[in-house]
Design a protein around this motif. Structure first.
Motif, PDB file in Angstrom:
ATOM      1  N   ALA A 135     -39.284 -20.775 -27.116  1.00  0.00           N
ATOM      2  CA  ALA A 135     -38.750 -19.475 -26.717  1.00  0.00           C
ATOM      3  C   ALA A 135     -37.824 -19.758 -25.546  1.00  0.00           C
ATOM      4  O   ALA A 135     -38.276 -20.018 -24.428  1.00  0.00           O
ATOM      5  N   CYS A 136     -36.525 -19.773 -25.810  1.00  0.00           N
ATOM      6  CA  CYS A 136     -35.548 -20.301 -24.856  1.00  0.00           C
ATOM      7  C   CYS A 136     -34.876 -19.179 -24.091  1.00  0.00           C
ATOM      8  O   CYS A 136     -34.192 -18.331 -24.672  1.00  0.00           O
ATOM      9  N   LEU A 137     -35.043 -19.186 -22.778  1.00  0.00           N
ATOM     10  CA  LEU A 137     -34.336 -18.264 -21.888  1.00  0.00           C
ATOM     11  C   LEU A 137     -32.925 -18.817 -21.718  1.00  0.00           C
ATOM     12  O   LEU A 137     -32.688 -19.724 -20.926  1.00  0.00           O
ATOM     13  N   PHE A 138     -31.998 -18.287 -22.518  1.00  0.00           N
ATOM     14  CA  PHE A 138     -30.687 -18.915 -22.618  1.00  0.00           C
ATOM     15  C   PHE A 138     -29.632 -18.053 -21.922  1.00  0.00           C
ATOM     16  O   PHE A 138     -29.151 -17.058 -22.470  1.00  0.00           O
ATOM     17  N   ALA A 139     -29.265 -18.441 -20.699  1.00  0.00           N
ATOM     18  CA  ALA A 139     -28.165 -17.777 -19.999  1.00  0.00           C
ATOM     19  C   ALA A 139     -26.859 -18.174 -20.673  1.00  0.00           C
ATOM     20  O   ALA A 139     -26.634 -19.354 -20.950  1.00  0.00           O
ATOM     21  N   PRO A 140     -25.957 -17.226 -20.928  1.00  0.00           N
ATOM     22  CA  PRO A 140     -24.753 -17.536 -21.700  1.00  0.00           C
ATOM     23  C   PRO A 140     -23.647 -18.199 -20.894  1.00  0.00           C
ATOM     24  O   PRO A 140     -22.487 -18.204 -21.320  1.00  0.00           O
ATOM     25  N   VAL A 141     -23.980 -18.783 -19.734  1.00  0.00           N
ATOM     26  CA  VAL A 141     -22.954 -19.468 -18.944  1.00  0.00           C
ATOM     27  C   VAL A 141     -22.351 -20.636 -19.716  1.00  0.00           C
ATOM     28  O   VAL A 141     -21.230 -21.072 -19.448  1.00  0.00           O
TER      29      VAL A 141
ATOM     30  N   GLY B   4     -19.783 -17.840 -20.727  1.00  0.00           N
ATOM     31  CA  GLY B   4     -18.710 -18.817 -20.745  1.00  0.00           C
ATOM     32  C   GLY B   4     -18.207 -19.268 -19.400  1.00  0.00           C
ATOM     33  O   GLY B   4     -17.270 -20.065 -19.313  1.00  0.00           O
ATOM     34  N   SER B   5     -18.845 -18.832 -18.326  1.00  0.00           N
ATOM     35  CA  SER B   5     -18.341 -19.129 -16.978  1.00  0.00           C
ATOM     36  C   SER B   5     -18.715 -20.525 -16.499  1.00  0.00           C
ATOM     37  O   SER B   5     -18.125 -21.028 -15.540  1.00  0.00           O
ATOM     38  N   ARG B   6     -19.724 -21.141 -17.096  1.00  0.00           N
ATOM     39  CA  ARG B   6     -20.284 -22.426 -16.662  1.00  0.00           C
ATOM     40  C   ARG B   6     -20.753 -22.364 -15.205  1.00  0.00           C
ATOM     41  O   ARG B   6     -20.809 -23.375 -14.494  1.00  0.00           O
ATOM     42  N   ALA B   7     -21.112 -21.165 -14.759  1.00  0.00           N
ATOM     43  CA  ALA B   7     -21.575 -20.974 -13.380  1.00  0.00           C
ATOM     44  C   ALA B   7     -22.908 -21.676 -13.168  1.00  0.00           C
ATOM     45  O   ALA B   7     -23.782 -21.661 -14.031  1.00  0.00           O
TER      46      ALA B   7
END
Length: 361
Positions: A273-279, A304-307
């Motif tokens: 169950a992956c908590l996937f931030a879309p950075v 998409g920010s790669r923050a």
């Protein structure tokens, strides 16, 4: 014809090295000797990969969150190791946004005869095979594509899933009862829950009847203690990477961000169950080859920010994930006693016919 001595290069984190595993096995199947050149953060993972005969470590000054300074001494040591290794071929594995050319130059100076890599930049004489990855390709599959086109196809008997050597028995750490692992930390804070949100998830899982084991590195003991509180078993700082693999292998489900332990869980066959931030894009970095659910708003403003740190107040892409969504995901993946109905389409199957399918919650 004598099989070549081959060097595979993957200089990034442990998770990146684990994603290189299928390509490493493809190379090993066609080589007389397979070495892996990695960075210090990837060394433990490199030593877990099947097919690796030798591990070289180089702290590259163009890699990592805190790059090493440029060092003549370290560079000379690497060139000596490359020369001594007498490698016929090398594959440089990089992420879609990275350049392979700095290390390709060192490989040429170290006497490696032939080098292949994905490169959008003009390589001049540095690459003998300038490969172009397919668009929207998962990192594990992009590495396999490069290996195949460099003359190292994956054997038909190999499924191409992530894999590590058999981990040690860790029942002395966890006890024998079934459990769910929750790993709250990540090297990049934007890719993990806040500590308070992770603690609430542990309490919710425990209240639903799950036994929870909280894991973390030696520098995360304060975090794991806060998250586990009185609800869960706290293994913060108690495991190196092989023993973490053992803990994950015996878990029914791992709840973890887009970080190395997610790929380690996949490598031992545990659903995620992956908590996937879309950075970074999920299509390239989601758990590979195992059933998984993506938790988090994949269209959040940070996408998409790669923050490295969340640029949006309150970290809503992950901290807004509800306890109900977490419980549904764990249930859908086969974890424990919660019998609530999972959302339709939430479970992403493992690798099938070379592709992955899925949805997010």
């Amino acid at each position: 014809m004598t099989a070549p001595r081959t060097l595979v290069v993957r200089l990034d984190s442990a998770g990146d090295v684990l994603l290189a595993g299928p390509a490493v096995r493809a190379v090993a199947a066609g080589s007389s000797h397979t070495a892996l050149l990695c960075g210090p953060h990837g060394e433990q993972a490199a030593r877990l990969l099947p097919g690796v005969d030798e591990v070289l470590v180089y702290d590259a000054p163009w890699v990592g969150l805190e790059p090493a300074p440029v060092s003549h001494e370290e560079t000379r040591a690497l060139l000596t190791a490359l020369s001594d290794g007498r490698y016929d071929r090398a594959l440089v594995l990089v992420s879609y946004h990275q350049s392979p050319l700095p290390v390709a130059l060192l490989l040429k100076l170290g006497g490696v005869r032939w080098t292949a890599a994905d490169s959008e930049d003009y390589p001049g004489a540095l690459l003998d095979l300038r490969h172009h990855r397919l668009p929207r390709r998962h990192e594990a599959e992009a590495a396999l594509d490069l290996a195949r086109d460099a003359g190292f196809p994956l054997p038909p008997s190999d499924s191409g899933a992530l894999r590590v050597c058999d981990p040690p028995d860790t029942t002395h750490l966890t006890g024998p009862e079934p459990y769910v692992v929750l790993h709250p930390g990540a090297a990049v804070p934007a890719r993990s829950w806040s500590a308070g949100r992770a603690a609430r998830a542990v309490a919710a899982l425990t209240a639903a009847g799950h036994r929870v084991v909280v894991t973390g590195g030696t520098g995360e003991k304060d975090l794991t203690a806060r998250v586990a509180d009185d609800h869960a078993l706290d293994l913060g700082g108690a495991t190196d990477l092989p023993h973490l693999a053992g803990v994950l292998a015996r878990a029914s489900v791992a709840v973890v961000g887009n970080t190395g332990p997610a790929h380690l869980a996949a490598a031992v066959g545990t659903p995620v169950a992956c908590l996937f931030a879309p950075v970074v894009p999920a299509e390239r970095w989601r758990p590979y080859g195992v059933p998984h659910v993506l938790l988090g708003d994949q269209h959040a403003p940070c996408a998409g920010s790669r923050a490295r740190r969340c640029p949006v107040p309150g970290h809503p892409c992950l901290d807004a994930v509800t306890d109900s969504a977490v419980l549904h995901a764990v249930t859908a993946l086969g974890g424990g006693p919660d019998t609530a109905t999972a959302p339709a389409g939430a479970v992403v199957p493992g690798r099938a016919s070379g592709t992955e399918r899925g949805a997010s919650v």
